[in-house]
Design a protein around this motif. Structure first.
Motif, PDB file in Angstrom:
ATOM      1  N   GLY B  39       0.806  -1.226   0.000  1.00 54.00           N
ATOM      2  CA  GLY B  39       0.000   0.000   0.000  1.00 54.00           C
ATOM      3  C   GLY B  39       0.830   1.263   0.000  1.00 54.00           C
ATOM      4  N   CYS B  40       2.033   1.189   0.600  1.00 56.08           N
ATOM      5  CA  CYS B  40       2.836   2.410   0.679  1.00 56.08           C
ATOM      6  C   CYS B  40       3.748   2.563  -0.538  1.00 56.08           C
ATOM      7  CB  CYS B  40       3.639   2.463   1.963  1.00 56.08           C
ATOM      8  SG  CYS B  40       5.034   1.354   2.017  1.00 56.08           S
ATOM      9  N   THR B  65       1.368 -14.602  -3.590  1.00 56.66           N
ATOM     10  CA  THR B  65       0.896 -14.111  -4.884  1.00 56.66           C
ATOM     11  C   THR B  65       0.514 -12.664  -4.672  1.00 56.66           C
ATOM     12  OG1 THR B  65      -0.001 -16.275  -5.410  1.00 56.66           O
ATOM     13  CG2 THR B  65      -0.805 -14.426  -6.706  1.00 56.66           C
ATOM     14  N   ILE B  66       1.120 -11.777  -5.455  1.00 55.62           N
ATOM     15  CA  ILE B  66       0.843 -10.346  -5.294  1.00 55.62           C
ATOM     16  C   ILE B  66      -0.039  -9.901  -6.445  1.00 55.62           C
ATOM     17  CG2 ILE B  66       1.837  -8.058  -5.066  1.00 55.62           C
ATOM     18  CD1 ILE B  66       4.399  -9.390  -4.067  1.00 55.62           C
ATOM     19  N   LEU B  67      -1.216  -9.451  -6.107  1.00 50.88           N
ATOM     20  CA  LEU B  67      -2.163  -8.940  -7.097  1.00 50.88           C
ATOM     21  C   LEU B  67      -2.294  -7.435  -6.908  1.00 50.88           C
ATOM     22  CD1 LEU B  67      -4.751 -11.807  -6.668  1.00 50.88           C
ATOM     23  CD2 LEU B  67      -3.199 -11.462  -8.597  1.00 50.88           C
ATOM     24  N   PRO B  68      -2.897  -6.738  -7.865  1.00 49.70           N
ATOM     25  CA  PRO B  68      -2.966  -5.269  -7.746  1.00 49.70           C
ATOM     26  C   PRO B  68      -3.598  -4.769  -6.453  1.00 49.70           C
ATOM     27  CG  PRO B  68      -3.535  -5.917  -9.966  1.00 49.70           C
ATOM     28  CD  PRO B  68      -3.388  -7.192  -9.165  1.00 49.70           C
ATOM     29  N   SER B  69      -4.612  -5.479  -5.938  1.00 52.35           N
ATOM     30  CA  SER B  69      -5.269  -4.996  -4.721  1.00 52.35           C
ATOM     31  C   SER B  69      -5.214  -5.972  -3.558  1.00 52.35           C
ATOM     32  CB  SER B  69      -6.752  -4.680  -4.997  1.00 52.35           C
ATOM     33  OG  SER B  69      -6.869  -3.613  -5.882  1.00 52.35           O
ATOM     34  N   GLN B  91      -3.495  -1.920   1.918  1.00 53.95           N
ATOM     35  CA  GLN B  91      -3.893  -0.766   2.692  1.00 53.95           C
ATOM     36  C   GLN B  91      -3.688   0.485   1.858  1.00 53.95           C
ATOM     37  OE1 GLN B  91      -5.221  -0.938   5.723  1.00 53.95           O
ATOM     38  NE2 GLN B  91      -5.041  -3.156   5.716  1.00 53.95           N
ATOM     39  N   HIS B  92      -4.758   1.224   1.644  1.00 58.20           N
ATOM     40  CA  HIS B  92      -4.651   2.445   0.842  1.00 58.20           C
ATOM     41  C   HIS B  92      -4.125   3.580   1.723  1.00 58.20           C
ATOM     42  CE1 HIS B  92      -6.435   0.964  -2.833  1.00 58.20           C
ATOM     43  NE2 HIS B  92      -7.289   0.293  -2.104  1.00 58.20           N
ATOM     44  N   TYR B 240       3.914  -9.815 -13.742  1.00 58.47           N
ATOM     45  CA  TYR B 240       3.247  -9.150 -14.855  1.00 58.47           C
ATOM     46  C   TYR B 240       1.873  -8.603 -14.490  1.00 58.47           C
ATOM     47  CZ  TYR B 240       7.002 -11.407 -17.396  1.00 58.47           C
ATOM     48  OH  TYR B 240       8.232 -11.826 -17.818  1.00 58.47           O
ATOM     49  N   ILE B 241       1.161  -9.330 -13.648  1.00 61.49           N
ATOM     50  CA  ILE B 241      -0.188  -8.869 -13.291  1.00 61.49           C
ATOM     51  C   ILE B 241      -0.093  -7.575 -12.499  1.00 61.49           C
ATOM     52  CG2 ILE B 241      -2.252  -9.389 -11.929  1.00 61.49           C
ATOM     53  CD1 ILE B 241      -1.852 -12.315 -12.618  1.00 61.49           C
ATOM     54  N   SER B 242       0.789  -7.566 -11.516  1.00 64.16           N
ATOM     55  CA  SER B 242       0.965  -6.365 -10.704  1.00 64.16           C
ATOM     56  C   SER B 242       1.485  -5.215 -11.556  1.00 64.16           C
ATOM     57  CB  SER B 242       1.935  -6.674  -9.561  1.00 64.16           C
ATOM     58  OG  SER B 242       1.999  -5.600  -8.657  1.00 64.16           O
ATOM     59  N   SER B 243       2.409  -5.543 -12.462  1.00 57.42           N
ATOM     60  CA  SER B 243       2.974  -4.520 -13.338  1.00 57.42           C
ATOM     61  C   SER B 243       1.884  -3.899 -14.207  1.00 57.42           C
ATOM     62  CB  SER B 243       4.050  -5.158 -14.226  1.00 57.42           C
ATOM     63  OG  SER B 243       4.459  -4.254 -15.226  1.00 57.42           O
ATOM     64  N   PHE B 244       1.061  -4.746 -14.781  1.00 55.24           N
ATOM     65  CA  PHE B 244      -0.009  -4.244 -15.641  1.00 55.24           C
ATOM     66  C   PHE B 244      -1.015  -3.439 -14.839  1.00 55.24           C
ATOM     67  CE2 PHE B 244      -2.417  -4.038 -19.400  1.00 55.24           C
ATOM     68  CZ  PHE B 244      -3.749  -4.230 -19.098  1.00 55.24           C
ATOM     69  N   GLY B 245      -1.325  -3.900 -13.629  1.00 51.16           N
ATOM     70  CA  GLY B 245      -2.269  -3.182 -12.774  1.00 51.16           C
ATOM     71  C   GLY B 245      -1.764  -1.788 -12.432  1.00 51.16           C
TER      72      GLY B 245
END
Lengths: 54, 273
Positions: B39-40, B65-69, B91-92, B240-245
């Protein structure tokens, strides 16, 4: 004053008014004088002369 | 002196031996930690390395697994006969290098045996409670930085003054609108619009010799640079998913910024072609 200048002054003036309005709103919240803004929130309004419970 | 040495070595020994009892306890801590790190504004490789470092210290193995959210973490004990998985939402908290650094330092303190598990949990709670930087200081410094950008791109004194005013107004508006909880895309559009109109003062009032530099740099403070950089970093590390997000998120904000800038140019009847 041409059209461009007028548009600039109006836009910047509008932004200035937004800031002023926000400051007023902020001051009202801090001093507790914000009831005038609670339109429709009748649960928060208290009428001291309401003696229906007597 | 002897008592202090004894106390320090006792504390060190306690820290070195204080570990999570079960993979569940470790997983809950690590998932909370990873969510805050994501989040930070940390890159995926940093999150992976920090979490793995701590898990190894506690004699456990972790995969994530790290996803965009979201982050999905699984922690095993060393024998791999007991595991626990957890999914947490990021955490936003807004990009914060301060929190990022402190979380990384915490992971090293754990890995070096200087901090036990109980103390780590307290430290994590303290980091989560970190107050953001003084908004007035950020406001002034961001405006000065944008003014410096104008100078870097060849702007004269009048252009720099215009950009300073445009950024002071636009950044304050951004802070106010975000405090009110408005959608960040709408915020970017409005701030870019007003900043570009103020930045066009060089054309309107014929100030200085480089009004085009002032206009162009007046909205630079809104560019989402860190998401773009993190996106490339994640791409290089195979996330790649996180990068694209991250890239899409930054692209949307840039599009909103551009729309606001175009709106300002149209209103001022400035031909940018």
């Amino acid at each position: 004053m041409n059209q461009q200048t007028t548009a600039w002054i109006l836009t910047v003036g509008c932004l200035f008014l937004i800031f002023i309005f926000r400051s007023i709103q902020h001051m009202r919240k801090e001093t507790g004088h914000s009831r005038i803004l609670e339109i429709g929130n009748e649960d928060a309004l208290y009428d001291e002369y309401d003696d229906n419970e007597l | 002196m002897t008592n202090m040495t004894t106390t320090n070595s006792d504390a060190g020994r306690r820290a070195a031996t204080d570990m999570p009892d079960t993979p569940k306890a470790a997983c809950i801590f690590l998932s909370d930690y990873a969510a805050w790190l994501l989040g930070c504004g940390a890159t995926c490789i940093r999150i992976e390395k920090n979490v793995r470092r701590m898990a190894e210290r506690w004699g456990m193995e972790s995969e994530m697994t790290i996803l965009p959210s979201h982050i999905h973490i699984t922690v095993w004990n060393r024998d791999r006969d007991h595991s626990y998985s957890n999914i947490v939402r990021l955490q936003h908290t807004g990009i914060s290098f301060d929190i990022n650094t402190r979380l990384s330092k915490l992971s090293w303190a754990i890995a070096d045996g200087k901090t036990g598990f109980a103390e780590s949990r307290r430290a994590l709670e303290a980091i989560k409670a970190t107050r953001p930087a003084n908004k007035w200081m950020v406001w002034v410094l961001a405006s000065l930085a944008n003014m410096s950008f104008c100078r870097l791109f060849g702007g004269d004194a009048a252009a720099m003054a215009t950009v300073l005013l445009a950024t002071l107004a636009g950044y304050r508006l951004k802070q106010a609108m975000l405090e009110d909880g408005l959608d960040v895309r709408f915020v970017f559009f409005c701030c870019a619009f007003f900043s570009s109109v103020i930045g066009a003062a060089g054309y309107v009032f014929h100030w200085g010799d480089t009004p085009e530099v002032a206009l162009g740099t007046s909205v630079l403070y809104l560019i989402p640079g860190i998401p773009y950089i993190n996106s490339v970093s994640d791409l290089l590390d195979g996330h790649y998913i996180s990068s694209f997000g991250r890239f899409m998120n930054a692209l949307v904000l840039t599009a909103c910024l551009s729309a606001g800038l175009c709106g300002g140019l149209l209103l001022m009847n400035i031909n940018w072609l």
